[in-house]
Design an enzyme around this catalytic site. Structure first.
Site, PDB file in Angstrom:
ATOM      1  N   ASP A 124      -2.009  24.751   4.663  1.00 57.77           N
ATOM      2  CA  ASP A 124      -1.767  23.570   3.822  1.00 57.77           C
ATOM      3  C   ASP A 124      -1.356  22.350   4.658  1.00 57.77           C
ATOM      4  O   ASP A 124      -0.713  22.490   5.696  1.00 57.77           O
ATOM      5  CB  ASP A 124      -0.664  23.903   2.806  1.00 57.77           C
ATOM      6  CG  ASP A 124      -0.648  22.926   1.639  1.00 57.77           C
ATOM      7  OD1 ASP A 124      -1.579  22.112   1.519  1.00 57.77           O
ATOM      8  OD2 ASP A 124       0.306  22.978   0.840  1.00 57.77           O
ATOM      9  N   HIS A 149      -9.128  18.155   7.520  1.00 52.12           N
ATOM     10  CA  HIS A 149      -9.776  19.471   7.484  1.00 52.12           C
ATOM     11  C   HIS A 149     -10.457  19.752   8.819  1.00 52.12           C
ATOM     12  O   HIS A 149     -10.419  20.879   9.315  1.00 52.12           O
ATOM     13  CB  HIS A 149     -10.805  19.535   6.348  1.00 52.12           C
ATOM     14  CG  HIS A 149     -10.197  19.368   4.978  1.00 52.12           C
ATOM     15  ND1 HIS A 149      -9.085  20.081   4.574  1.00 52.12           N
ATOM     16  CD2 HIS A 149     -10.529  18.576   3.933  1.00 52.12           C
ATOM     17  CE1 HIS A 149      -8.770  19.726   3.341  1.00 52.12           C
ATOM     18  NE2 HIS A 149      -9.625  18.808   2.926  1.00 52.12           N
ATOM     19  N   LEU A 192      -9.839  42.762  15.483  1.00 48.09           N
ATOM     20  CA  LEU A 192      -9.214  42.008  14.386  1.00 48.09           C
ATOM     21  C   LEU A 192     -10.152  41.891  13.185  1.00 48.09           C
ATOM     22  O   LEU A 192     -11.322  41.556  13.339  1.00 48.09           O
ATOM     23  CB  LEU A 192      -8.877  40.596  14.897  1.00 48.09           C
ATOM     24  CG  LEU A 192      -8.321  39.617  13.862  1.00 48.09           C
ATOM     25  CD1 LEU A 192      -6.898  40.007  13.456  1.00 48.09           C
ATOM     26  CD2 LEU A 192      -8.319  38.185  14.420  1.00 48.09           C
TER      27      LEU A 192
HETATM   28  C1  FPP Z   1      -5.095  22.546   2.205  1.00 48.08           C
HETATM   29  O1  FPP Z   1      -4.776  21.251   2.669  1.00 48.08           O
HETATM   30  C2  FPP Z   1      -6.304  23.010   2.880  1.00 48.08           C
HETATM   31  C3  FPP Z   1      -7.482  23.326   2.254  1.00 48.08           C
HETATM   32  C4  FPP Z   1      -7.674  23.222   0.805  1.00 48.08           C
HETATM   33  C5  FPP Z   1      -8.635  23.780   3.032  1.00 48.08           C
HETATM   34  C6  FPP Z   1      -8.343  24.571   4.276  1.00 48.08           C
HETATM   35  C7  FPP Z   1      -9.555  24.554   5.101  1.00 48.08           C
HETATM   36  C8  FPP Z   1      -9.642  24.450   6.443  1.00 48.08           C
HETATM   37  C9  FPP Z   1      -8.511  24.468   7.370  1.00 48.08           C
HETATM   38  C10 FPP Z   1     -10.986  24.337   7.078  1.00 48.08           C
HETATM   39  C11 FPP Z   1     -12.100  25.119   6.470  1.00 48.08           C
HETATM   40  C12 FPP Z   1     -11.980  26.575   6.608  1.00 48.08           C
HETATM   41  C13 FPP Z   1     -12.824  27.376   7.275  1.00 48.08           C
HETATM   42  C14 FPP Z   1     -12.629  28.851   7.286  1.00 48.08           C
HETATM   43  C15 FPP Z   1     -13.945  26.860   8.050  1.00 48.08           C
HETATM   44  P1  FPP Z   1      -4.758  20.063   1.604  1.00 48.08           P
HETATM   45  O2  FPP Z   1      -6.078  19.390   1.651  1.00 48.08           O
HETATM   46  O3  FPP Z   1      -4.359  20.577   0.261  1.00 48.08           O
HETATM   47  O4  FPP Z   1      -3.651  19.156   2.237  1.00 48.08           O
HETATM   48  P2  FPP Z   1      -2.588  18.246   1.433  1.00 48.08           P
HETATM   49  O5  FPP Z   1      -1.742  19.181   0.603  1.00 48.08           O
HETATM   50  O6  FPP Z   1      -1.833  17.590   2.522  1.00 48.08           O
HETATM   51  O7  FPP Z   1      -3.389  17.283   0.610  1.00 48.08           O
END
Ligand code: FPP
Length: 240
Positions: free
Chosen positions: A19, A36, A130
């Protein structure tokens, strides 16, 4: 840092809610998608670290069933990132004996995304290092409902009888099937909730909530979380 942790008492299964990508980008006056993109570098580092440490399973929450409600450009960008990540990393993951598994419903994804994922699963199927679970289009409540439907179907087809249903059998109908439950669940960015992640599997998990945003989370932070986990008193409902 590494010397702080006990290598004989590592968590078998670590699950991570990655997150804070959006906030990381906003703080830098960048569009959310750049968060991201930066999050991918953390993911690469953490998967490598888990593989090097000899962790059995890592599960990451990449895309939830609720994430479809984000702006369509962000959704397409996340899917594109996933495909790019797979293309770029699959060689090294395979070389390191990592096995990829998906938790979630792949059907609504585009053919390109599905093909890339299925190729990665196929390529790494026999690997014994893993296990890398990617929760994609995943929601824990949907997973539980799906398990109930599958069980009902198997009862109707007389494959099993209702008397046979116990916790072990039920678990086998979840996306995680026979995976060990997560010992440690980490959610970055200081938020302290599960957001529909592994609700059944987390019954006895230890939770660690580092303040760092996911793109700032690295190997040392993982080691700190493991250290914190190793200093918890896990009683599993019993007394010592
Ligand atoms: C939460 O941060 C994150 C996500 C919803 C996506 C997580 C994805 C990645 C790290 C990359 C893609 C994954 C793979 C496996 C290639 P948020 O956007 O909710 O952040 P915020 O709470 O600060 O808005």
């Amino acid at each position: 840092m590494l010397d702080k942790i006990n290598k004989d008492k590592l968590p078998r299964h670590i699950a991570i809610i990655m997150d804070g990508n959006g906030r990381w980008a906003t703080k830098r006056m960048l569009p959310r998608i750049m968060g991201h993109k930066a999050g991918i570098d953390s993911l690469r580092e953490i998967v490598r670290a888990c593989s090097d440490l000899g962790i059995e399973i890592i599960t990451v929450y990449a895309f939830s069933t609720e994430n479809w409600n984000r702006p369509s450009e962000e959704v397409s960008f996340l899917m594109k990132l996933l495909v790019e990540y797979m293309r770029r990393e699959i060689g090294e993951l395979h070389k390191n004996n990592v096995r990829i598994k998906i938790l979630g419903e792949l059907e609504p994804l585009t053919t390109v995304t599905k093909n890339e994922i299925n190729d990665a699963i196929e390529m790494t199927r026999a690997n014994t290092g893993l296990q890398f679970n990617i929760a994609l289009n995943y929601g824990s409540r949907a997973e539980l409902v799906r398990a109930c439907k599958l069980i009902a179907g198997d009862i109707l087809n007389e494959k099993i009888s209702p008397d046979e249903i116990d916790e072990e059998l039920f678990s086998n109908y979840l996306y995680t099937t026979k995976d060990a439950d997560p010992d440690l669940i980490i959610r970055t960015s200081g938020e302290q909730r599960l957001s529909n992640f592994l609700l059944w599997q987390c019954a006895y998990s230890e939770f660690v909530f580092p303040d760092k945003l996911w793109p700032d989370f690295g190997k040392d932070d993982l080691i700190s979380a493991i250290y914190e986990y190793q200093n918890r008193d896990r009683r599993f409902g019993t007394v010592k």
